[in-house]
Design a protein around this motif. Structure first.
Motif: not given
Lengths: 230, 244
Positions: B90-92, B143-147
């Motif tokens: 999910h985007e942050l 990594l982006p989208g992996h918060a």
């Protein structure tokens, strides 16, 4: 332009109070949030409640007119052996030390992105984002602080394109009136053989929020008198 | 495989979470091949049956790793491998709270709870034991989208170190591996997209993805007596990802 505004959580005492004092001295208007009353507390609320983050942002905007920074300082340390600590204690620490910073940062960052405004988030981690502490034992607390460092990196990476910096400080033992200053502790701290003060942490937070730290993101600065060197 | 390596776990009981697929499956199979009596936990009964198909002496329980049943299963084990994990992208700024909580439940709280029960049983019995947690390169990087995943795996890294410190006086070792991109169901969609797969490969000095068996090799080493002086360590098995 009016003075920059920083939301700081957990300002009723200890490190949060020191951060609030140093930011105020540096010309920042602090909107302090805490569960208990205090000199540096503008809003009393239980941050672990699911709707608290939105309320904090809304109140800060209403009272101060703007928000430029967020310091996720409020935290909970419940000691216990890792083979005995109860579920409720773990849950309470995960909620306040991890989920609250996640939600509050999300609310504030979404506001900044909507307004096309830059901003800075500081997460108050711990030396326990890096090493364990066994006397007294507190492994679950360490896990939440490790998680907060991971969250810092994830937030920094995803929010960088929006001009939002996310950084962390990692205090070592701090004299907050809660931790006794023992000879063993003094031996463990290379710099001056003394525990840190809330102001030691507050000065570093002020630096990280300042223009001087404009090229710093996703990093943690340990404020530990050299504790991690040993 | 050398004969000694094949009997490293003879007479030992091992509990592996996430044993129905991916790294957990490879670990369960290898532990069994090296002589352990393996209990596998997972949500997928079919997956577990496939993992343990043709393995004598293994059994499995299809349960949620968060359940009381899972906790009961851990007390008898000499080795605990916390391999169950989820990655929700999910985007942050749009990340839903329930996805965040579910990730923390599976990736952090389940290992924490199983480690607690494992440690309690061993301390009571005065017996040694070994725990291996499956962290990630995202215990060190993002990594982006992996918060939620990044936070949970970073938390698991510190759980590894802090429990290692607390349990060392009791002869219980706690270590972790930090896998890089490994060919499992978790990232199947990403690897199936030629563009994304090429970009990922480019980021890996060894220029390929890991196999689940390569992760299992490291996990079994850390769980074995060969690693008897290793505790609190996290071994990256990442094709060099973290060197960049």
């Amino acid at each position: 332009m009016s003075a920059p505004v920083a939301i700081v959580t957990g300002t009723s005492r200890g490190i949060g109070q020191g951060i609030a004092a140093r930011l105020t001295a540096a010309g920042t208007r602090v909107f302090g949030v805490s569960r208990t009353q205090g000199e540096a507390v503008q809003l009393q609320c239980d941050l672990a409640k699911p709707d608290a983050p939105r309320q904090v942002l809304a109140d800060a905007l209403e009272v101060c007119g703007r928000v430029d920074a967020l310091v996720n300082n409020a935290g909970l340390l419940l000691e216990g052996n890792c083979w005995e600590q109860q579920e409720e204690d773990v849950d309470a620490m995960v909620a306040l030390n991890l989920t609250t910073p996640f939600l509050l940062s999300q609310a504030v960052a979404a506001h900044w992105v909507k307004e096309g405004q830059a901003g800075t988030i500081v997460n108050v981690c711990s030396i326990e984002s890096q090493v364990g502490w066994s006397d007294p034992p507190q492994a679950a607390y360490a896990a939440t602080k490790g998680g907060l460092l991971g969250l810092t990196r994830a937030q920094a990476l995803e929010l960088a394109p929006h001009g939002i910096r996310v950084v962390a400080v990692g205090p070592g033992p701090i004299a907050t009136g809660m931790t006794p200053d023992t000879p063993e502790l003094e031996k463990a701290i290379p710099l001056g053989g003394r525990p840190g003060t809330p102001e030691d942490v507050g000065d570093v937070v002020a630096f990280l929020l300042s223009e001087a730290a404009r090229y710093v993101t996703g990093e943690i600065v340990y404020v530990d008198g050299g504790y991690l060197l040993r | 495989m050398t004969p000694t390596a094949m009997t490293r776990f003879a007479g030992q009981r091992a509990l592996v979470t996430g044993a129905a697929s991916g790294i957990g499956r490879a670990v369960a199979r290898r532990l069994a091949a090296e002589g352990a009596s393996v209990v596998g936990l997972d949500l997928s009964r079919d997956g577990l049956e496939e993992t343990f198909d043709s393995i004598v002496g293994a059994h499995h329980i299809a349960v949620d790793v968060r359940s009381e049943e899972a906790i009961a299963a851990v007390a008898n084990s000499d080795v605990l491998v916390n391999a169950a994990g989820i990655l929700l992208r999910h985007e942050l700024l749009e990340h839903p709270l329930d996805g965040w909580q579910q990730t923390l439940d599976v990736n952090l709280k389940a290992p924490l709870r199983l480690s607690r029960e494992f440690a309690r049983a061993h301390i009571e019995a005065g017996t040694p034991g070994a725990i291996v947690n499956v962290c990630s390169i995202e215990s060190f990087t993002a990594l982006p989208g992996h918060a939620a995943y990044t936070a949970s795996k970073s938390a698991l890294l510190m759980l590894t170190r802090a429990t290692a410190l607390e349990l060392a006086p009791h002869g219980i070792r706690v270590n972790a591996v930090a896998p890089g991109v490994t060919k499992t169901g978790m990232n199947a969609a990403v690897r199936a997209d030629p563009e994304q797969a090429a970009a990922l490969n480019e980021a890996i000095p060894l220029k390929r993805f890991a196999t689940a068996e390569e992760q299992a090799a490291g996990i079994c080493f850390l769980a074995s007596p060969e690693a008897s002086y290793i505790t609190g360590a996290t071994l990256p098995i990442d094709g060099g990802w973290l060197t960049r």
